[in-house]
Write a protein that holds these residues in place. Structure first.
Motif, PDB file in Angstrom:
ATOM      1  N   LYS A  63     -41.939  35.875 -13.199  1.00 23.38           N
ATOM      2  CA  LYS A  63     -41.498  36.914 -12.257  1.00 23.38           C
ATOM      3  C   LYS A  63     -40.507  36.370 -11.231  1.00 23.38           C
ATOM      4  CE  LYS A  63     -45.660  39.700 -12.814  1.00 23.38           C
ATOM      5  NZ  LYS A  63     -46.856  40.331 -12.159  1.00 23.38           N
ATOM      6  N   LEU A  64     -40.600  35.071 -10.947  1.00 21.70           N
ATOM      7  CA  LEU A  64     -39.650  34.441 -10.041  1.00 21.70           C
ATOM      8  C   LEU A  64     -38.330  34.113 -10.742  1.00 21.70           C
ATOM      9  CD1 LEU A  64     -41.969  31.925  -8.115  1.00 21.70           C
ATOM     10  CD2 LEU A  64     -41.020  34.074  -7.236  1.00 21.70           C
ATOM     11  N   GLY A  65     -38.300  34.267 -12.074  1.00 25.40           N
ATOM     12  CA  GLY A  65     -37.089  33.997 -12.826  1.00 25.40           C
ATOM     13  C   GLY A  65     -36.806  32.525 -13.027  1.00 25.40           C
ATOM     14  N   GLU A  66     -37.864  31.719 -13.092  1.00 26.08           N
ATOM     15  CA  GLU A  66     -37.677  30.289 -13.286  1.00 26.08           C
ATOM     16  C   GLU A  66     -38.632  29.789 -14.364  1.00 26.08           C
ATOM     17  OE1 GLU A  66     -38.641  28.296  -9.634  1.00 26.08           O
ATOM     18  OE2 GLU A  66     -40.773  28.259 -10.097  1.00 26.08           O
ATOM     19  N   SER A  67     -38.454  28.548 -14.747  1.00 23.29           N
ATOM     20  CA  SER A  67     -39.336  27.910 -15.722  1.00 23.29           C
ATOM     21  C   SER A  67     -39.804  26.573 -15.173  1.00 23.29           C
ATOM     22  CB  SER A  67     -38.608  27.698 -17.053  1.00 23.29           C
ATOM     23  OG  SER A  67     -37.564  26.744 -16.890  1.00 23.29           O
ATOM     24  N   ALA A  68     -40.872  26.041 -15.790  1.00 21.78           N
ATOM     25  CA  ALA A  68     -41.376  24.736 -15.359  1.00 21.78           C
ATOM     26  C   ALA A  68     -40.332  23.645 -15.568  1.00 21.78           C
ATOM     27  CB  ALA A  68     -42.664  24.407 -16.103  1.00 21.78           C
ATOM     28  N   ALA A  69     -39.496  23.807 -16.617  1.00 21.43           N
ATOM     29  CA  ALA A  69     -38.490  22.796 -16.919  1.00 21.43           C
ATOM     30  C   ALA A  69     -37.307  22.855 -15.952  1.00 21.43           C
ATOM     31  CB  ALA A  69     -37.995  22.970 -18.352  1.00 21.43           C
ATOM     32  N   ASN A  70     -37.051  24.032 -15.373  1.00 20.98           N
ATOM     33  CA  ASN A  70     -35.920  24.190 -14.463  1.00 20.98           C
ATOM     34  C   ASN A  70     -36.354  25.000 -13.247  1.00 20.98           C
ATOM     35  OD1 ASN A  70     -33.268  24.037 -13.521  1.00 20.98           O
ATOM     36  ND2 ASN A  70     -32.677  25.944 -14.565  1.00 20.98           N
ATOM     37  N   PRO A  71     -37.209  24.415 -12.393  1.00 19.05           N
ATOM     38  CA  PRO A  71     -37.780  25.173 -11.279  1.00 19.05           C
ATOM     39  C   PRO A  71     -36.816  25.335 -10.113  1.00 19.05           C
ATOM     40  CG  PRO A  71     -38.574  22.925 -11.201  1.00 19.05           C
ATOM     41  CD  PRO A  71     -37.729  23.034 -12.443  1.00 19.05           C
ATOM     42  N   ARG A  72     -36.808  26.527  -9.526  1.00 20.42           N
ATOM     43  CA  ARG A  72     -36.038  26.772  -8.313  1.00 20.42           C
ATOM     44  C   ARG A  72     -36.943  26.832  -7.089  1.00 20.42           C
ATOM     45  NH1 ARG A  72     -31.379  28.536  -6.157  1.00 20.42           N
ATOM     46  NH2 ARG A  72     -31.469  30.054  -4.439  1.00 20.42           N
ATOM     47  N   TYR A  73     -38.183  27.296  -7.286  1.00 19.77           N
ATOM     48  CA  TYR A  73     -39.089  27.494  -6.162  1.00 19.77           C
ATOM     49  C   TYR A  73     -40.352  26.622  -6.248  1.00 19.77           C
ATOM     50  CZ  TYR A  73     -36.192  31.690  -5.980  1.00 19.77           C
ATOM     51  OH  TYR A  73     -35.134  32.554  -5.942  1.00 19.77           O
ATOM     52  N   ILE A  74     -40.944  26.504  -7.430  1.00 22.65           N
ATOM     53  CA  ILE A  74     -42.220  25.794  -7.583  1.00 22.65           C
ATOM     54  C   ILE A  74     -42.060  24.714  -8.648  1.00 22.65           C
ATOM     55  CG2 ILE A  74     -44.657  26.011  -8.203  1.00 22.65           C
ATOM     56  CD1 ILE A  74     -44.425  28.996  -7.415  1.00 22.65           C
ATOM     57  N   GLU A  75     -42.406  23.507  -8.299  1.00 21.98           N
ATOM     58  CA  GLU A  75     -42.326  22.429  -9.282  1.00 21.98           C
ATOM     59  C   GLU A  75     -43.716  21.909  -9.628  1.00 21.98           C
ATOM     60  OE1 GLU A  75     -39.817  19.552  -7.409  1.00 21.98           O
ATOM     61  OE2 GLU A  75     -41.472  18.559  -6.363  1.00 21.98           O
ATOM     62  N   THR A  76     -43.854  21.448 -10.851  1.00 24.09           N
ATOM     63  CA  THR A  76     -45.100  20.857 -11.311  1.00 24.09           C
ATOM     64  C   THR A  76     -45.082  19.359 -11.041  1.00 24.09           C
ATOM     65  OG1 THR A  76     -45.306  22.500 -13.074  1.00 24.09           O
ATOM     66  CG2 THR A  76     -46.598  20.467 -13.314  1.00 24.09           C
ATOM     67  N   VAL A  77     -46.128  18.866 -10.418  1.00 22.30           N
ATOM     68  CA  VAL A  77     -46.304  17.421 -10.239  1.00 22.30           C
ATOM     69  C   VAL A  77     -47.271  16.994 -11.332  1.00 22.30           C
ATOM     70  CG1 VAL A  77     -47.036  15.576  -8.691  1.00 22.30           C
ATOM     71  CG2 VAL A  77     -45.943  17.633  -7.761  1.00 22.30           C
ATOM     72  N   ARG A  78     -46.741  16.371 -12.354  1.00 25.52           N
ATOM     73  CA  ARG A  78     -47.508  16.113 -13.572  1.00 25.52           C
ATOM     74  C   ARG A  78     -48.798  15.359 -13.281  1.00 25.52           C
ATOM     75  NH1 ARG A  78     -46.068  16.712 -18.663  1.00 25.52           N
ATOM     76  NH2 ARG A  78     -43.877  16.977 -18.059  1.00 25.52           N
ATOM     77  N   GLY A  79     -49.897  15.886 -13.816  1.00 24.23           N
ATOM     78  CA  GLY A  79     -51.198  15.261 -13.651  1.00 24.23           C
ATOM     79  C   GLY A  79     -51.848  15.519 -12.307  1.00 24.23           C
ATOM     80  N   VAL A  80     -51.151  16.267 -11.418  1.00 25.38           N
ATOM     81  CA  VAL A  80     -51.702  16.514 -10.083  1.00 25.38           C
ATOM     82  C   VAL A  80     -51.810  18.008  -9.803  1.00 25.38           C
ATOM     83  CG1 VAL A  80     -51.501  16.040  -7.619  1.00 25.38           C
ATOM     84  CG2 VAL A  80     -50.710  14.341  -9.281  1.00 25.38           C
ATOM     85  N   GLY A  81     -50.663  18.704  -9.764  1.00 19.74           N
ATOM     86  CA  GLY A  81     -50.710  20.126  -9.441  1.00 19.74           C
ATOM     87  C   GLY A  81     -49.323  20.690  -9.204  1.00 19.74           C
ATOM     88  N   TYR A  82     -49.166  21.480  -8.123  1.00 17.41           N
ATOM     89  CA  TYR A  82     -47.929  22.192  -7.857  1.00 17.41           C
ATOM     90  C   TYR A  82     -47.532  22.065  -6.386  1.00 17.41           C
ATOM     91  CZ  TYR A  82     -49.553  24.469 -12.145  1.00 17.41           C
ATOM     92  OH  TYR A  82     -50.013  24.723 -13.408  1.00 17.41           O
ATOM     93  N   ARG A  83     -46.224  22.213  -6.127  1.00 15.96           N
ATOM     94  CA  ARG A  83     -45.721  22.233  -4.767  1.00 15.96           C
ATOM     95  C   ARG A  83     -44.359  22.926  -4.772  1.00 15.96           C
ATOM     96  NH1 ARG A  83     -44.025  15.855  -3.845  1.00 15.96           N
ATOM     97  NH2 ARG A  83     -42.324  15.811  -5.373  1.00 15.96           N
ATOM     98  N   LEU A  84     -43.842  23.229  -3.576  1.00 14.48           N
ATOM     99  CA  LEU A  84     -42.511  23.808  -3.480  1.00 14.48           C
ATOM    100  C   LEU A  84     -41.457  22.783  -3.877  1.00 14.48           C
ATOM    101  CD1 LEU A  84     -42.553  25.812  -0.111  1.00 14.48           C
ATOM    102  CD2 LEU A  84     -43.036  26.638  -2.415  1.00 14.48           C
ATOM    103  N   THR A  85     -40.344  23.275  -4.391  1.00 15.62           N
ATOM    104  CA  THR A  85     -39.210  22.403  -4.652  1.00 15.62           C
ATOM    105  C   THR A  85     -38.559  21.999  -3.325  1.00 15.62           C
ATOM    106  OG1 THR A  85     -37.776  24.344  -4.861  1.00 15.62           O
ATOM    107  CG2 THR A  85     -38.704  23.437  -6.889  1.00 15.62           C
ATOM    108  N   SER A  86     -37.661  21.074  -3.398  1.00 12.21           N
ATOM    109  CA  SER A  86     -36.928  20.659  -2.205  1.00 12.21           C
ATOM    110  C   SER A  86     -36.046  21.806  -1.729  1.00 12.21           C
ATOM    111  CB  SER A  86     -36.071  19.428  -2.515  1.00 12.21           C
ATOM    112  OG  SER A  86     -35.186  19.165  -1.466  1.00 12.21           O
ATOM    113  N   GLU A  87     -35.758  21.842  -0.408  1.00 10.20           N
ATOM    114  CA  GLU A  87     -34.862  22.860   0.129  1.00 10.20           C
ATOM    115  C   GLU A  87     -33.429  22.642  -0.323  1.00 10.20           C
ATOM    116  OE1 GLU A  87     -35.147  25.540   1.789  1.00 10.20           O
ATOM    117  OE2 GLU A  87     -37.152  25.563   2.650  1.00 10.20           O
ATOM    118  N   VAL A  88     -33.098  21.409  -0.702  1.00  7.95           N
ATOM    119  CA  VAL A  88     -31.717  21.091  -1.104  1.00  7.95           C
ATOM    120  C   VAL A  88     -31.427  21.725  -2.451  1.00  7.95           C
ATOM    121  CG1 VAL A  88     -30.069  19.284  -1.628  1.00  7.95           C
ATOM    122  CG2 VAL A  88     -31.797  18.938   0.162  1.00  7.95           C
ATOM    123  N   ILE A  89     -30.416  22.555  -2.511  1.00  6.73           N
ATOM    124  CA  ILE A  89     -30.059  23.236  -3.751  1.00  6.73           C
ATOM    125  C   ILE A  89     -29.055  22.389  -4.535  1.00  6.73           C
ATOM    126  CG2 ILE A  89     -29.024  25.319  -4.737  1.00  6.73           C
ATOM    127  CD1 ILE A  89     -29.926  26.826  -2.258  1.00  6.73           C
TER     128      ILE A  89
END
Length: 289
Positions: free
Chosen positions: A263-289
């Motif tokens: 719904k956010l229009g992104e994928s785990a491989a190319n995240p714009r808003y939420i990134e996966t931290v492998r083996g740990v969980g999730y967090r926001l992506t960096s503010e730097v575009i």
């Protein structure tokens, strides 16, 4: 003490197996619900529209329209909490059920205590969202389970347009506006109180669970939230209880995240808003575009 009949909240059970229908009815009635049981999806949709239940359980695999289609039709017309029941621990079933609007799922065979805990978690979230009261205590190991005489589903009031002018967000996670606090990341904005989520000027159609997950990640900024953390958030708990966070809970979080990212229009491989931290969980992506 028993709950007066006129105070009982309704649960609809949509299940083609009569033995499982009986077990579900016993568990839910012991928890303070009156129940309506049907054996197929078409009758289930009609029952939800007729009885306006707080909670609905739906079996995924049924004759006629399956549970996924029944959930879609129900969600289009009702704010009832939906728990999907499936006999297969299959990720495709989980994602399809949650994508259809389900709030949670259980794999059969399930323990009655686990069902009661899931129901209490959903209703606790509703009470927190609508009444801002402290969460009710969970049942202890081996207890019959709590009653929910005052439970109500969470209601979402979404105006057609925002009630204030939106400033341009520049490298800021939280913007305080005239009508409350907006959480923001890049061009994504979320208002926890009004239950509004926007990308630019476009409003997102999120389920309750997707909204709660997104709000949690926005509030956490760049701090990683594990799947166990997010499970507890969805249960309305801030600490580990006697109810174990198992693989099924973590798969549910993964499925919700998959739907949220779509719904956010992104994928785990190319995240714009939420990134996966492998083996740990999730967090926001960096503010730097």
């Amino acid at each position: 003490m028993s709950t007066p009949a006129d105070e009982l909240q309704t649960a609809v059970i949509i299940e083609d197996d009569p033995e499982i229908r009986h077990v579900l009815a016993e568990v839910l009635e012991s928890s303070g619900f009156s129940t309506v049981s049907v054996g197929n999806g078409i009758d289930g949709v009609r029952a939800v529209l007729t009885y306006k239940p707080v909670l609905t359980t739906i079996d995924v695999h049924m004759p006629g329209i399956d549970g996924i289609e029944a959930a879609k039709r129900i969600r289009a017309q009702s704010d009832t909490f939906i728990i999907m029941l499936t006999g297969l621990a299959d990720e495709a079933d989980v994602i399809a059920g949650l994508g259809a609007g389900a709030d949670d799922y259980l794999v059969k065979p399930f323990r009655p205590r686990e069902l009661r805990a899931r129901v209490e978690a959903l209703l606790r979230r509703a009470r927190t969202a609508t009444e801002a009261t402290a969460p009710a205590a969970l049942p202890t190991q081996g207890s019959v389970g709590p009653s929910f005489p005052n439970a109500r589903p969470a209601t979402t009031s979404i105006p057609t347009t925002p009630v204030v002018d939106m400033p341009v967000i520049v490298d800021s996670t939280v913007e305080r506006l005239g009508d409350g606090e907006w959480l923001a990341h890049r061009d994504l904005r979320l208002h926890p109180e009004n239950r509004i989520a926007l990308i630019g000027d476009e409003e997102l159609d999120l389920t309750r669970t997707e909204f709660d997950l997104l709000a949690t990640l926005l509030e956490s900024k760049r701090r990683v939230r594990s799947k166990a953390d997010l499970t507890l958030v969805l249960r309305g708990e801030s600490y580990v209880t006697s109810y174990f966070v198992g693989d099924a809970d973590k798969r549910a979080v993964e499925a919700h995240m998959t739907n949220l990212r779509r719904k956010l229009g992104e994928s785990a491989a190319n995240p714009r808003y939420i990134e996966t931290v492998r083996g740990v969980g999730y967090r926001l992506t960096s503010e730097v575009i």
